[in-house]
Design a protein around this motif. Structure first.
Motif, mmCIF file in Angstrom:
data_model
loop_
_atom_site.group_PDB
_atom_site.id
_atom_site.type_symbol
_atom_site.label_atom_id
_atom_site.label_comp_id
_atom_site.label_asym_id
_atom_site.label_seq_id
_atom_site.Cartn_x
_atom_site.Cartn_y
_atom_site.Cartn_z
ATOM 1 N N GLU A 1 0.809 -1.216 0.000
ATOM 2 C CA GLU A 1 0.000 0.000 0.000
ATOM 3 C C GLU A 1 0.843 1.267 0.000
ATOM 4 N N ALA A 2 1.895 1.304 0.827
ATOM 5 C CA ALA A 2 2.725 2.509 0.914
ATOM 6 C C ALA A 2 3.399 2.805 -0.416
ATOM 7 N N ALA A 3 3.846 1.743 -1.102
ATOM 8 C CA ALA A 3 4.497 1.946 -2.395
ATOM 9 C C ALA A 3 3.491 2.405 -3.445
ATOM 10 N N ALA A 4 2.295 1.812 -3.420
ATOM 11 C CA ALA A 4 1.265 2.217 -4.375
ATOM 12 C C ALA A 4 0.896 3.683 -4.171
ATOM 13 N N ALA A 5 0.818 4.099 -2.917
ATOM 14 C CA ALA A 5 0.485 5.494 -2.615
ATOM 15 C C ALA A 5 1.561 6.450 -3.117
ATOM 16 N N ALA A 6 2.794 5.962 -3.203
ATOM 17 C CA ALA A 6 3.900 6.795 -3.678
ATOM 18 C C ALA A 6 3.965 6.844 -5.204
ATOM 19 N N GLY A 7 3.081 6.102 -5.865
ATOM 20 C CA GLY A 7 3.001 6.154 -7.319
ATOM 21 C C GLY A 7 4.064 5.371 -8.054
ATOM 22 N N VAL A 8 4.497 4.240 -7.480
ATOM 23 C CA VAL A 8 5.521 3.445 -8.149
ATOM 24 C C VAL A 8 4.948 2.750 -9.383
ATOM 25 N N MET A 9 5.828 2.327 -10.248
ATOM 26 C CA MET A 9 5.440 1.577 -11.434
ATOM 27 C C MET A 9 5.467 0.081 -11.140
ATOM 28 N N THR A 10 4.824 -0.703 -12.008
ATOM 29 C CA THR A 10 4.936 -2.151 -12.000
ATOM 30 C C THR A 10 5.403 -2.607 -13.381
ATOM 31 N N SER A 11 5.593 -3.905 -13.525
ATOM 32 C CA SER A 11 6.020 -4.439 -14.820
ATOM 33 C C SER A 11 5.024 -4.101 -15.919
ATOM 34 N N ASN A 12 3.741 -3.961 -15.574
ATOM 35 C CA ASN A 12 2.736 -3.613 -16.577
ATOM 36 C C ASN A 12 3.017 -2.259 -17.215
ATOM 37 N N ASP A 13 3.603 -1.342 -16.447
ATOM 38 C CA ASP A 13 3.771 0.036 -16.904
ATOM 39 C C ASP A 13 5.000 0.237 -17.771
ATOM 40 N N ILE A 14 5.954 -0.676 -17.682
ATOM 41 C CA ILE A 14 7.218 -0.473 -18.386
ATOM 42 C C ILE A 14 7.001 -0.366 -19.891
ATOM 43 N N PHE A 15 6.096 -1.169 -20.415
ATOM 44 C CA PHE A 15 5.872 -1.180 -21.859
ATOM 45 C C PHE A 15 5.188 0.088 -22.355
ATOM 46 N N LYS A 16 4.657 0.896 -21.432
ATOM 47 C CA LYS A 16 3.922 2.104 -21.816
ATOM 48 C C LYS A 16 4.737 3.374 -21.632
ATOM 49 N N LEU A 17 5.994 3.248 -21.238
ATOM 50 C CA LEU A 17 6.835 4.425 -21.033
ATOM 51 C C LEU A 17 6.960 5.234 -22.319
ATOM 52 N N ASP A 18 6.835 6.556 -22.195
ATOM 53 C CA ASP A 18 7.059 7.421 -23.355
ATOM 54 C C ASP A 18 8.544 7.621 -23.624
ATOM 55 N N ALA A 19 9.330 7.537 -22.558
ATOM 56 C CA ALA A 19 10.787 7.664 -22.691
ATOM 57 C C ALA A 19 11.445 6.836 -21.596
ATOM 58 N N LEU A 20 12.641 6.363 -21.851
ATOM 59 C CA LEU A 20 13.370 5.621 -20.832
ATOM 60 C C LEU A 20 13.889 6.582 -19.765
ATOM 61 N N PRO A 21 13.799 6.201 -18.495
ATOM 62 C CA PRO A 21 14.341 7.054 -17.434
ATOM 63 C C PRO A 21 15.860 7.006 -17.422
ATOM 64 N N GLY A 22 16.462 8.037 -16.850
ATOM 65 C CA GLY A 22 17.907 8.012 -16.703
ATOM 66 C C GLY A 22 18.349 7.063 -15.610
#
Length: 452
Positions: free
Chosen positions: A148-169
């Motif tokens: 819950e604490a991580a979800a509240a902080a807005g972390v990503m999951t494996s599902n989100d990686i494929f939707k990235l608009d740009a790779l993070p540094g």
């Protein structure tokens, strides 16, 4: 009593699609399937397929370095994520179309909607439509679970990686399972600065201990900043990303934080318990060997049952269900000696017992080797391959095979056939080696390195 359908499948992933298609095309059943997102499920849309394409993409940088060592005058530029992402999206669209057309050709009715179970023979769609079915199959898969604490902080999951608009540094990956390790390797290979926290003593818990250590060492050598015995203590939004404090006192702002700390079955809100379907502690659907639930007309296959969460297993379970219920061919899916591959870099292929598990069952012999493969050794890279056979000292049967090497997934598929057939160590010994290839080591291991 008449029903709208002989079979209603909830979930358009690999297991549900196979069951629907076989029941309809081979056994003439009247079948409907409901999928609320995209046809193809986790594997095709947000799992195995896009991940493997990312693995391919991430490997070319090292291959270009090797090419120079082999005399090619080539150089690598920066990895262009938007170009790859566009091609990836197009490929997933194509594959979804293949799944959809296959169902339609089989005569399956498709409902692009969320479906829930109202009772033993009734399914209700989100638009309020109800359909009756002689049999209902739950094939809703699973989803990444995040504290819950991580979800509240807005972390990503494996599902989100494929939707990235740009790779993070920079990225922090939390977790030590195969998904966490695979994406750590992938993003590292694409040029992202990768840090990985795992609270356990070694990554890839449940796999062979020697192989786990081998992979961890390679990940560190490749540039992954791997911290074992470490977890997130605190995190919050900050300028440039997410500020993280770890349990070992480190503080750092990461552009992205990805949690890969486990997956949970998709059963919430499906109405299963109200219909009388028994669920387990983690929300998994409890089934018998025939994939039948506590309600005789309702079955379940795939990750939602939390048996062996692999796509080929879900497909086998779906096919066995259709054979049993509609084909008058009682069939149980075989969950013994299922091979698998972890697409770290290098890959890890495994089938059968780990050395640790085999020790608990009786006397064993362990045959193992580690060496620098010809291709990368010539290029001056320090990579090492590991191959290992676990042999029962009494019956001489090979109980397990573990390979850490480029192409290990391809090798383990073939080794699994022999092991599934009951091959002994002497059967391996009698097999003439193919030379020069890495896999020849599997048939030239003559003396055990240890016994137990």
């Amino acid at each position: 009593m008449s029903f709208d359908f002989d079979l209603y499948v909830i979930g358009g992933g690999s297991g549900g699609v196979r069951a629907a298609r076989i029941a309809a095309s081979e056994y003439g059943a009247k079948v409907a399937i409901a999928e609320e997102y995209r046809m193809g499920g986790t594997c095709v849309i947000r799992g195995c397929v896009p991940k493997k394409l990312m693995v391919f993409a991430s490997s070319y940088g090292a291959q270009i370095d090797d090419a120079r060592a082999y005399g090619w005058n080539v150089s690598a530029g920066d990895f262009d994520w938007p170009v790859f992402r566009a091609r990836l999206d197009a490929e997933l669209d194509r594959l979804e179309g293949v799944y959809r057309s296959g169902l339609l050709k089989a005569g399956v009715t498709i409902h692009d909607d969320r479906a829930v179970v109202e009772d033993a023979h009734t399914v209700r769609l989100a638009d309020g439509t109800r359909h009756s079915a002689r049999h209902i199959l739950i094939a809703t898969g699973g989803h990444p679970s995040v504290p819950e604490a991580a979800a509240a902080a807005g972390v990503m999951t494996s599902n989100d990686i494929f939707k990235l608009d740009a790779l993070p540094g920079s990225v922090l990956i939390v977790g030590g399972g195969f998904i966490a390790c695979e994406f750590a390797c992938v993003l590292n290979g694409m040029g992202v600065e990768v840090t990985q926290f795992y609270r356990g003593e070694q990554i890839l818990r449940g796999f062979d201990g020697e192989a786990r250590g081998h992979i961890a060492e390679h990940m560190r050598e490749a540039g992954v900043n791997l911290h074992l015995g470490t977890d997130v203590m605190e995190m919050r939004a900050a300028a440039g990303g997410t500020w993280v404090m770890s349990t070992d006192g480190r503080e750092r702002v990461f552009e992205k934080v990805i949690y890969a700390t486990g997956r949970s079955p998709n059963t919430a809100g499906l109405g299963l318990e109200a219909a009388g379907v028994r669920l387990g502690r983690r929300g998994e659907v409890i089934v018998d060997g025939w994939s039948q639930t506590s309600v005789p007309s309702i079955y379940a296959v795939g990750d939602v049952t939390d048996r062996i969460n692999l796509t080929p297993v879900a497909i086998r379970e779906g096919h066995a269900f259709a054979d049993t219920v509609f084909g008058a061919k009682p069939t149980q899916a075989d969950h013994e000696l299922v091979a698998s591959a972890v697409f770290t870099q290098p890959e890890f292929g495994t089938v059968g017992l780990t050395e640790e598990a085999a020790r608990e069952k009786g006397p064993i012999e362990v045959y193992a080797t580690a060496f620098r493969p010809m291709q990368s050794a010539f290029a001056g890279r320090p990579d090492r391959v590991m191959m290992k056979l676990i042999v029962c000292a009494d019956t001489r049967r090979v109980l397990g095979c573990h390979i850490v090497a480029p192409g290990a997934g391809e090798m383990i598929q073939l080794a699994a056939i022999a092991i599934k057939m009951g091959a002994t160590k002497e059967d391996f010994d009698r097999t003439v080696a193919v030379h020069p290839v890495m896999a020849e080591e599997l048939v030239t291991l003559r003396k055990p390195v240890r016994t137990a």
